[in-house]
Design a protein around this motif. Sequence first.
Motif, PDB file in Angstrom:
ATOM      1  N   ASN A 144     -55.126  29.133  -0.239  1.00  0.00           N
ATOM      2  CA  ASN A 144     -53.858  28.537   0.185  1.00  0.00           C
ATOM      3  C   ASN A 144     -53.020  29.540   0.982  1.00  0.00           C
ATOM      4  N   PHE A 145     -52.978  30.783   0.487  1.00  0.00           N
ATOM      5  CA  PHE A 145     -52.261  31.828   1.198  1.00  0.00           C
ATOM      6  C   PHE A 145     -52.854  32.020   2.598  1.00  0.00           C
ATOM      7  N   LEU A 146     -54.168  32.126   2.659  1.00  0.00           N
ATOM      8  CA  LEU A 146     -54.845  32.354   3.928  1.00  0.00           C
ATOM      9  C   LEU A 146     -54.596  31.196   4.896  1.00  0.00           C
ATOM     10  N   LEU A 147     -54.726  29.976   4.423  1.00  0.00           N
ATOM     11  CA  LEU A 147     -54.520  28.818   5.288  1.00  0.00           C
ATOM     12  C   LEU A 147     -53.077  28.757   5.785  1.00  0.00           C
ATOM     13  N   ASP A 148     -52.111  29.028   4.909  1.00  0.00           N
ATOM     14  CA  ASP A 148     -50.707  29.044   5.334  1.00  0.00           C
ATOM     15  C   ASP A 148     -50.474  30.092   6.431  1.00  0.00           C
ATOM     16  N   GLU A 149     -51.056  31.260   6.256  1.00  0.00           N
ATOM     17  CA  GLU A 149     -50.880  32.326   7.246  1.00  0.00           C
ATOM     18  C   GLU A 149     -51.572  31.977   8.565  1.00  0.00           C
ATOM     19  N   ILE A 150     -52.747  31.361   8.494  1.00  0.00           N
ATOM     20  CA  ILE A 150     -53.458  30.963   9.714  1.00  0.00           C
ATOM     21  C   ILE A 150     -52.668  29.898  10.459  1.00  0.00           C
ATOM     22  N   LEU A 151     -52.043  28.977   9.732  1.00  0.00           N
ATOM     23  CA  LEU A 151     -51.225  27.952  10.382  1.00  0.00           C
ATOM     24  C   LEU A 151     -50.048  28.594  11.124  1.00  0.00           C
ATOM     25  N   LYS A 152     -49.435  29.598  10.512  1.00  0.00           N
ATOM     26  CA  LYS A 152     -48.363  30.324  11.196  1.00  0.00           C
ATOM     27  C   LYS A 152     -48.913  31.042  12.440  1.00  0.00           C
ATOM     28  N   PHE A 153     -50.068  31.645  12.272  1.00  0.00           N
ATOM     29  CA  PHE A 153     -50.715  32.413  13.341  1.00  0.00           C
ATOM     30  C   PHE A 153     -51.005  31.540  14.558  1.00  0.00           C
ATOM     31  N   THR A 154     -51.418  30.303  14.320  1.00  0.00           N
ATOM     32  CA  THR A 154     -51.791  29.407  15.410  1.00  0.00           C
ATOM     33  C   THR A 154     -50.670  28.452  15.803  1.00  0.00           C
ATOM     34  N   ARG A 157     -49.350  22.856  12.366  1.00  0.00           N
ATOM     35  CA  ARG A 157     -48.771  22.249  11.173  1.00  0.00           C
ATOM     36  C   ARG A 157     -49.842  21.832  10.177  1.00  0.00           C
ATOM     37  N   GLU A 158     -51.066  21.659  10.645  1.00  0.00           N
ATOM     38  CA  GLU A 158     -52.161  21.257   9.773  1.00  0.00           C
ATOM     39  C   GLU A 158     -53.379  22.100  10.094  1.00  0.00           C
ATOM     40  N   GLY A 159     -54.272  22.216   9.119  1.00  0.00           N
ATOM     41  CA  GLY A 159     -55.484  22.986   9.345  1.00  0.00           C
ATOM     42  C   GLY A 159     -56.608  22.559   8.430  1.00  0.00           C
ATOM     43  N   TYR A 160     -57.813  22.938   8.797  1.00  0.00           N
ATOM     44  CA  TYR A 160     -59.006  22.626   8.030  1.00  0.00           C
ATOM     45  C   TYR A 160     -59.947  23.805   8.157  1.00  0.00           C
ATOM     46  N   ILE A 161     -60.541  24.211   7.064  1.00  0.00           N
ATOM     47  CA  ILE A 161     -61.500  25.302   7.089  1.00  0.00           C
ATOM     48  C   ILE A 161     -62.872  24.728   6.776  1.00  0.00           C
ATOM     49  N   LYS A 162     -63.833  25.047   7.649  1.00  0.00           N
ATOM     50  CA  LYS A 162     -65.198  24.603   7.454  1.00  0.00           C
ATOM     51  C   LYS A 162     -66.051  25.857   7.265  1.00  0.00           C
ATOM     52  N   VAL A 163     -66.890  25.883   6.252  1.00  0.00           N
ATOM     53  CA  VAL A 163     -67.741  27.033   5.979  1.00  0.00           C
ATOM     54  C   VAL A 163     -69.120  26.748   6.564  1.00  0.00           C
ATOM     55  N   LEU A 164     -69.570  27.654   7.462  1.00  0.00           N
ATOM     56  CA  LEU A 164     -70.854  27.487   8.116  1.00  0.00           C
ATOM     57  C   LEU A 164     -71.794  28.613   7.724  1.00  0.00           C
ATOM     58  N   GLY A 165     -73.081  28.295   7.647  1.00  0.00           N
ATOM     59  CA  GLY A 165     -74.101  29.297   7.379  1.00  0.00           C
ATOM     60  C   GLY A 165     -74.516  29.998   8.665  1.00  0.00           C
TER      61      GLY A 165
END
Length: 181
Positions: A144-154, A157-165
């Motif tokens: 949650n911390f990371l996503l909040d900071e990434i939203l500020k960085f970019t 207002r919304e974001g989604y994290i996808k984990v890829l191999g």
Amino acid sequence: ILGSIKSFLSKDDRIIVLKDSNLKYIYVNHAFKRLLNISQEKIIGFDDCDFLKPEISENSRYTDLAVLKQKNELTYDVTISSRIYCVKKFPITLLDGSTGVGIYAQDVTDERIFLNKQKKVLLGNKILVDLLSQNFDNRQQQLNFLLDEILKFTDSREGYIKVLGKQGIELSQGLLIPSFQ
């Protein structure tokens, strides 16, 4: 000597303009004419609303009047044709004793782009330092911390994290990331 000064100023890459007390153009250099692609005959003796877009001419008139009223210089950025110009306006005493507006404007687009990139790098580094230096109770709190900071960085207002191999195959629909603790 006045002709020499005009010739000297016309060679400057910065935009150099003089307006009289009625905000009519009395001098413009070649850089200004090039920017607007207008001949001097269509500029001298005219004001902004005669050849600039309404939103630009309104802003220019507002700042010109502020300079004349406050008798103080004013510096600001304006975007014209996708380029950023740093505009410096100042009161200037004209030959007839009245006060006009002097204007210098310089294209600072590349500088502003560079500064914005530097700010993004610093913010990215701050996020990483904060992420690695804080103690989180669980992975979800960390995420949650990371996503909040990434939203500020970019500036989002919304974001989604996808984990890829390694092969680009989605490993998880969840938002879990490994703990750095």
